[in-house]
Write an enzyme that holds these catalytic residues in place. Sequence first.
Site, PDB file in Angstrom:
ATOM      1  N   LEU A  31       0.814  -1.215   0.000  1.00 54.26           N
ATOM      2  CA  LEU A  31       0.000   0.000   0.000  1.00 54.26           C
ATOM      3  C   LEU A  31       0.847   1.265   0.000  1.00 54.26           C
ATOM      4  O   LEU A  31       0.421   2.313  -0.478  1.00 54.26           O
ATOM      5  CB  LEU A  31      -0.927   0.013   1.221  1.00 54.26           C
ATOM      6  CG  LEU A  31      -1.932  -1.131   1.326  1.00 54.26           C
ATOM      7  CD1 LEU A  31      -2.687  -1.058   2.647  1.00 54.26           C
ATOM      8  CD2 LEU A  31      -2.909  -1.095   0.157  1.00 54.26           C
ATOM      9  N   GLY A  32       2.042   1.176   0.547  1.00 51.42           N
ATOM     10  CA  GLY A  32       2.898   2.353   0.616  1.00 51.42           C
ATOM     11  C   GLY A  32       4.289   1.976   1.064  1.00 51.42           C
ATOM     12  O   GLY A  32       4.493   0.941   1.719  1.00 51.42           O
ATOM     13  N   ARG A  33       5.257   2.820   0.739  1.00 48.41           N
ATOM     14  CA  ARG A  33       6.648   2.519   1.074  1.00 48.41           C
ATOM     15  C   ARG A  33       7.354   3.805   1.469  1.00 48.41           C
ATOM     16  O   ARG A  33       7.166   4.848   0.854  1.00 48.41           O
ATOM     17  CB  ARG A  33       7.350   1.879  -0.126  1.00 48.41           C
ATOM     18  CG  ARG A  33       8.827   1.564   0.074  1.00 48.41           C
ATOM     19  CD  ARG A  33       9.402   0.911  -1.176  1.00 48.41           C
ATOM     20  NE  ARG A  33       8.849  -0.420  -1.375  1.00 48.41           N
ATOM     21  CZ  ARG A  33       9.417  -1.536  -0.904  1.00 48.41           C
ATOM     22  NH1 ARG A  33      10.549  -1.469  -0.217  1.00 48.41           N
ATOM     23  NH2 ARG A  33       8.871  -2.708  -1.132  1.00 48.41           N
ATOM     24  N   GLY A  34       8.150   3.729   2.529  1.00 50.71           N
ATOM     25  CA  GLY A  34       8.936   4.865   2.970  1.00 50.71           C
ATOM     26  C   GLY A  34      10.379   4.458   3.177  1.00 50.71           C
ATOM     27  O   GLY A  34      10.774   3.319   2.889  1.00 50.71           O
TER      28      GLY A  34
ATOM     29  N   LYS B 270       2.257  -2.865   9.036  1.00 46.26           N
ATOM     30  CA  LYS B 270       3.287  -1.830   8.927  1.00 46.26           C
ATOM     31  C   LYS B 270       4.597  -2.421   9.402  1.00 46.26           C
ATOM     32  O   LYS B 270       4.675  -2.969  10.512  1.00 46.26           O
ATOM     33  CB  LYS B 270       2.909  -0.611   9.771  1.00 46.26           C
ATOM     34  CG  LYS B 270       3.901   0.533   9.651  1.00 46.26           C
ATOM     35  CD  LYS B 270       3.408   1.738  10.441  1.00 46.26           C
ATOM     36  CE  LYS B 270       4.387   2.890  10.328  1.00 46.26           C
ATOM     37  NZ  LYS B 270       3.937   4.061  11.113  1.00 46.26           N
TER      38      LYS B 270
ATOM     39  N   MET C 119      11.974   3.876   5.843  1.00 46.34           N
ATOM     40  CA  MET C 119      12.232   2.938   6.935  1.00 46.34           C
ATOM     41  C   MET C 119      11.334   1.714   6.918  1.00 46.34           C
ATOM     42  O   MET C 119      11.479   0.839   7.764  1.00 46.34           O
ATOM     43  CB  MET C 119      12.058   3.659   8.279  1.00 46.34           C
ATOM     44  CG  MET C 119      13.042   4.794   8.498  1.00 46.34           C
ATOM     45  SD  MET C 119      14.752   4.231   8.496  1.00 46.34           S
ATOM     46  CE  MET C 119      14.774   3.294  10.022  1.00 46.34           C
TER      47      MET C 119
ATOM     48  N   ASP D  74       2.620  13.628  15.989  1.00 41.60           N
ATOM     49  CA  ASP D  74       2.757  13.709  14.525  1.00 41.60           C
ATOM     50  C   ASP D  74       1.378  13.795  13.879  1.00 41.60           C
ATOM     51  O   ASP D  74       1.082  13.102  12.905  1.00 41.60           O
ATOM     52  CB  ASP D  74       3.531  12.510  13.997  1.00 41.60           C
ATOM     53  CG  ASP D  74       4.083  12.747  12.577  1.00 41.60           C
ATOM     54  OD1 ASP D  74       4.281  13.919  12.207  1.00 41.60           O
ATOM     55  OD2 ASP D  74       4.304  11.762  11.859  1.00 41.60           O
TER      56      ASP D  74
END
Length: 278
Positions: free
Chosen positions: A17-20, A40, A22, A138
């Site tokens: 679904l998503g990548r960052g 996650k 870390m 955050d």
Amino acid sequence: MTDQPRKIGRFEIQLELGRGAMGCVYLAHDPKIDRKVAIKTIHSGAGTSQAEANESRVRFLREAQAAGRLLHPGIVTIFDVGEEGSESYIAMEYIDGPTLEAATKADNLMPVEKAVQLVIQAARALHFAHQHKIIHRDVKPANLMLVGDRQVKVTDFGLAKNPSADLTSAGTLIGTPTYMSPEQVMGKALDGRSDLFSLGVVLYELLTGDKPFGGETISTIIYKILHEMPRRPDLVNPRVPPPLVKILLRSIEKDPAKRYASCEEFAKVLQEYLDAVS
């Protein structure tokens, strides 16, 4: 012969679904309960020292410990936490919906009343966390997810911090600068009014499509957070009513003592505004 689906713990990965930098977020299947979950993960980036890797892991696991205690309809539910090889992971409620990021664009603003309603929900969820001595640290549009059209859930307590804990290295900037309160920028002790400030920044964006403390560099953004008040939101978007301007500007006062005393009070004042205009 077909490849076996990749697993993390007992969870069968279906889709990224998503990548960052870390880690990643995946859509997965929990075969034990036959439901979709979001997974996650976090891993050490290239060039990361052992000390930095350990701190990231501790902070990541704190997300599970913090959010796992927060059973509230406005907070994404944590189901499980574990480690798989070099990866740590959290399994959480899967939200089939967008974040509020798209709604902060000037050409895609939602009606004023709807934006206020969503911020009220987020404020009450954050107040619940604050009552349990958890500060999110955050709060931003990317961490506010829409369920359906009119319900919002707070997610990503990866930076959440119990005020009595001290797991952050001195001098390390933790959070997203655009949404940080002045006291967070300065590394001071935080309470729920810091999240309130960040949520006020989110409301400003939802109403105007503009960042109240924008800038090309982190140093510019931080200077504005510490020393400058933003343009009045009704000058950016004339549709913002004056009574709402007053509420919004109080939520992002530099001095925490000049803000609302809590996210619950912020939610109450916003609800009174809605009741008055309905």
